[in-house]
Design a protein around this motif. Structure first.
Motif, mmCIF file in Angstrom:
data_model
loop_
_atom_site.group_PDB
_atom_site.id
_atom_site.type_symbol
_atom_site.label_atom_id
_atom_site.label_comp_id
_atom_site.label_asym_id
_atom_site.label_seq_id
_atom_site.Cartn_x
_atom_site.Cartn_y
_atom_site.Cartn_z
ATOM 1 N N UNK A 363 3.214 1.323 -9.157
ATOM 2 C CA UNK A 363 1.983 1.501 -8.016
ATOM 3 C C UNK A 363 1.556 0.255 -7.717
ATOM 4 N N UNK A 364 1.667 -0.099 -6.456
ATOM 5 C CA UNK A 364 1.293 -1.689 -6.241
ATOM 6 C C UNK A 364 0.470 -1.508 -4.709
ATOM 7 N N UNK A 365 -0.422 -2.377 -4.665
ATOM 8 C CA UNK A 365 -1.320 -2.509 -3.544
ATOM 9 C C UNK A 365 -0.865 -3.113 -2.174
ATOM 10 N N UNK A 393 -7.113 -1.130 -1.286
ATOM 11 C CA UNK A 393 -7.018 0.276 -1.602
ATOM 12 C C UNK A 393 -5.998 1.325 -1.233
ATOM 13 N N UNK A 394 -4.828 0.632 -0.350
ATOM 14 C CA UNK A 394 -3.886 1.201 0.065
ATOM 15 C C UNK A 394 -2.703 0.914 -0.946
ATOM 16 N N UNK A 395 -2.480 2.390 -1.674
ATOM 17 C CA UNK A 395 -1.513 1.934 -2.930
ATOM 18 C C UNK A 395 -0.245 3.032 -2.606
ATOM 19 N N UNK A 396 0.820 2.444 -2.889
ATOM 20 C CA UNK A 396 2.245 3.043 -2.852
ATOM 21 C C UNK A 396 2.871 2.903 -4.019
ATOM 22 N N UNK A 397 3.881 3.875 -4.349
ATOM 23 C CA UNK A 397 4.931 3.670 -5.251
ATOM 24 C C UNK A 397 6.043 2.946 -4.755
ATOM 25 N N UNK A 398 6.197 1.719 -5.588
ATOM 26 C CA UNK A 398 7.537 1.210 -4.956
ATOM 27 C C UNK A 398 7.930 -0.078 -5.755
ATOM 28 N N UNK A 399 9.325 -0.530 -5.630
ATOM 29 C CA UNK A 399 9.466 -1.869 -6.054
ATOM 30 C C UNK A 399 8.936 -3.083 -5.346
ATOM 31 N N UNK A 400 8.062 -3.761 -6.142
ATOM 32 C CA UNK A 400 7.349 -4.851 -5.281
ATOM 33 C C UNK A 400 8.208 -5.921 -4.883
ATOM 34 N N UNK A 401 9.137 -6.325 -5.792
ATOM 35 C CA UNK A 401 10.244 -7.291 -5.345
ATOM 36 C C UNK A 401 11.001 -7.094 -4.110
#
Length: 514
Positions: A363-365, A393-401
């Motif tokens: 979960x990344x901002x 506060x805009x959070x999405x599930x994803x690969x940050x890199x």
């Protein structure tokens, strides 16, 4: 051969009199004619009979209570269908001239005065019956001629149609409602080496189908029959010489004017050459991808070594580097890093093509991610700036890199294609459970003809003038779609009009992007 039997016609005769004894007497007189006699005991009853059927002649009593014979005749003549039906008035009055004139004015074809001679009445009715029967025979003959001509035209039309179908390069079958073969065109018969009789037999047709294709085609055809739906399949058909070729078969249902299934039409189009061409291109593309992947892997080791040696030289020399050497080493380091980035792009393209791009989601901002992306490019050249508009506060599930790679690529392109400088805008917002990110520039824009191709591999909207291999956007699309999102671009197309790249990511696991 016996001639077809002619249909037997009967002439209905309507007898109208309010006296039952008179009707019985009329029936006795006319019975020898062998026609159908219909009784009516009033004018309204006679009119009801005339609404139901057509009569050869009407015998109408003049003196009836209520609606008399004259009024009944007038009403009969008002209807188009009975305007010319012969009427014989039956009257007990003398042949008074005024009375006769009034009767004929009401539509009488003849007069019979009571008491009448039976033979005279029968002869008069027989004359009208004969005219009626002759008219019926003429109408039947005309109808027969029309039907014969229609059938002949249909046969000629079908013959012309089949001749035309026989000249087509496609194979054509006409199937009956139950799926049996009613017709196969000459192209198929010549290709398979079948006689017209064999062409109408499924067992002979199936022998021309490749054995590996029979089960799947049979199952699909059974399902199409049950559902009354079109069918499209690729299969291999054997030529009379013994070899097989690939064909695209299409079968569609035919329906009558009521929407009921009336049969099927099936065609087969030769796609063998096209299929082999596609397979050849696919093999060439796979070989090219394999080569690029192998080349990228081979380049990785020497590039890493070059990067390490340049760094080592810089560290060991310290402050004792000769004049200009530090600048050369810095340039070497920058070039090696650029080359390494290109190699990684080639490897990423291969992973995406093979479905081997693995993510490490968390979960990344989005606001924090975009802020880091903007910091990658600091300090910016004079005249360029990046504006960030992304609420917390805009959070999405994803690969940050990987997402960092996507947005870094989009911002890099925006800066590259804004040679006159200007503002680059990074904006994010929440939309119905998803996060929508926009990268907006005011640079060269994307030509209209290039807009739909810019996400393809090796595609470059402005040619080679601005460098790059044309892989960045293709990789970005692969990463975004791997996250379950969408990416697209908009641009008016004119120079200086700029571009807007949109990325939509699911705000929670499994939520599809619209």
């Amino acid at each position: 051969m016996r001639a077809p039997e002619q249909p037997t016609f009967h002439a209905p005769v309507l007898l109208v009199d309010d006296n039952a004894a008179n009707l019985l007497a009329l029936e006795a007189v006319l019975e020898p004619l062998g026609q159908r006699l219909v009784r009516a005991m009033s004018g309204p009853e006679a009119l009801r009979w005339l609404l139901q059927e057509e009569f050869a002649v009407i015998l109408l009593d003049v003196q009836m209570p209520g609606v008399d014979g004259f009024e009944t005749a007038r009403l009969i003549r008002q209807r188009q269908r009975t305007r010319f039906t012969p009427i014989i008035f039956l009257t007990a009055h003398s042949r008074d001239e005024a009375h006769l004139v009034h009767g004929y004015a009401m539509g009488a074809a003849d007069y019979v005065v009571k008491p009448f001679h039976p033979d005279v009445l029968r002869w008069k009715v027989e004359a009208f019956v004969g005219l009626y029967l002759e008219q019926q025979r003429l109408q039947q003959h005309e109808s027969t001629l029309w039907e014969r001509e229609r059938r002949m035209l249909e046969q000629q039309g079908e013959l012309r149609f089949r001749r035309m179908v026989d000249t087509m390069p496609q194979f054509v079958w006409e199937l009956l409602v139950d799926g049996s073969i009613g017709y196969a065109n000459r192209g198929w018969l010549d290709y398979a080496g079948l006689t017209p009789e064999q062409g109408r037999q499924w067992k002979d047709t199936l022998r021309c189908l490749h054995p590996e294709d029979v089960p799947a085609l049979r199952s699909a055809w059974q399902k199409a029959q049950n559902e009354g739906r079109p069918l499209e399949r690729e299969c291999r058909l054997r030529r009379s010489e013994g070899d097989y070729r690939w064909f695209l078969t299409r079968t569609i249902p035919e329906r009558d004017e009521r929407g009921q299934l009336a049969g099927w039409v099936s065609t087969a189009t030769d796609i063998d050459d096209a299929r082999h061409a596609v397979e050849t291109l696919r093999a060439a593309s796979e070989a090219k991808d394999m080569f690029l992947t192998m080349a990228a892997h081979e380049l990785r080791t020497p590039l890493q070594a070059a990067r390490s040696f340049a760094h080592l030289a810089t560290v060991r020399a310290g402050d004792t580097l000769p004049q200009g050497m530090d600048k050369a080493l810095h340039g070497l380091h920058r070039s090696v890093n650029r080359m390494a980035k290109l190699v990684e792009n080639l490897l990423d393209v291969g992973r995406i093509q093979r479905g081997e791009l693995h993510l490490r989601p968390s979960m990344l901002d989005v606001s924090s991610l975009l802020r880091e992306v903007a910091e990658h490019f600091e300090p910016l050249p004079d005249g360029q700036r990046i504006e960030l508009d992304a609420p917390e506060g805009l959070v999405v599930p994803g690969d940050r890199e990987r997402l960092d790679q996507v947005f870094t690529n989009l911002v890099s392109n925006a800066l590259r294609y804004s040679p006159e400088g200007g503002r680059i805008r990074l904006a994010a917002r929440e939309e119905a459970g998803r996060v929508h990110v926009e990268v907006v520039d005011h640079g060269l824009g994307i030509p209209g003809g290039k807009l739909e191709h810019i996400f393809e591999r090796f595609s470059r909207a402005h040619g080679i003038s601005y460098g790059g291999l044309g892989l960045g956007l293709s990789i970005a699309r692969g990463i975004v779609e791997r996250h379950g999102g969408r990416i697209w671009a908009e641009s008016p197309g004119g120079e200086g009009s700029g571009s807007t790249f949109h990325v939509v990511l699911p705000g929670e696991p499994g939520a599809p992007a619209r």
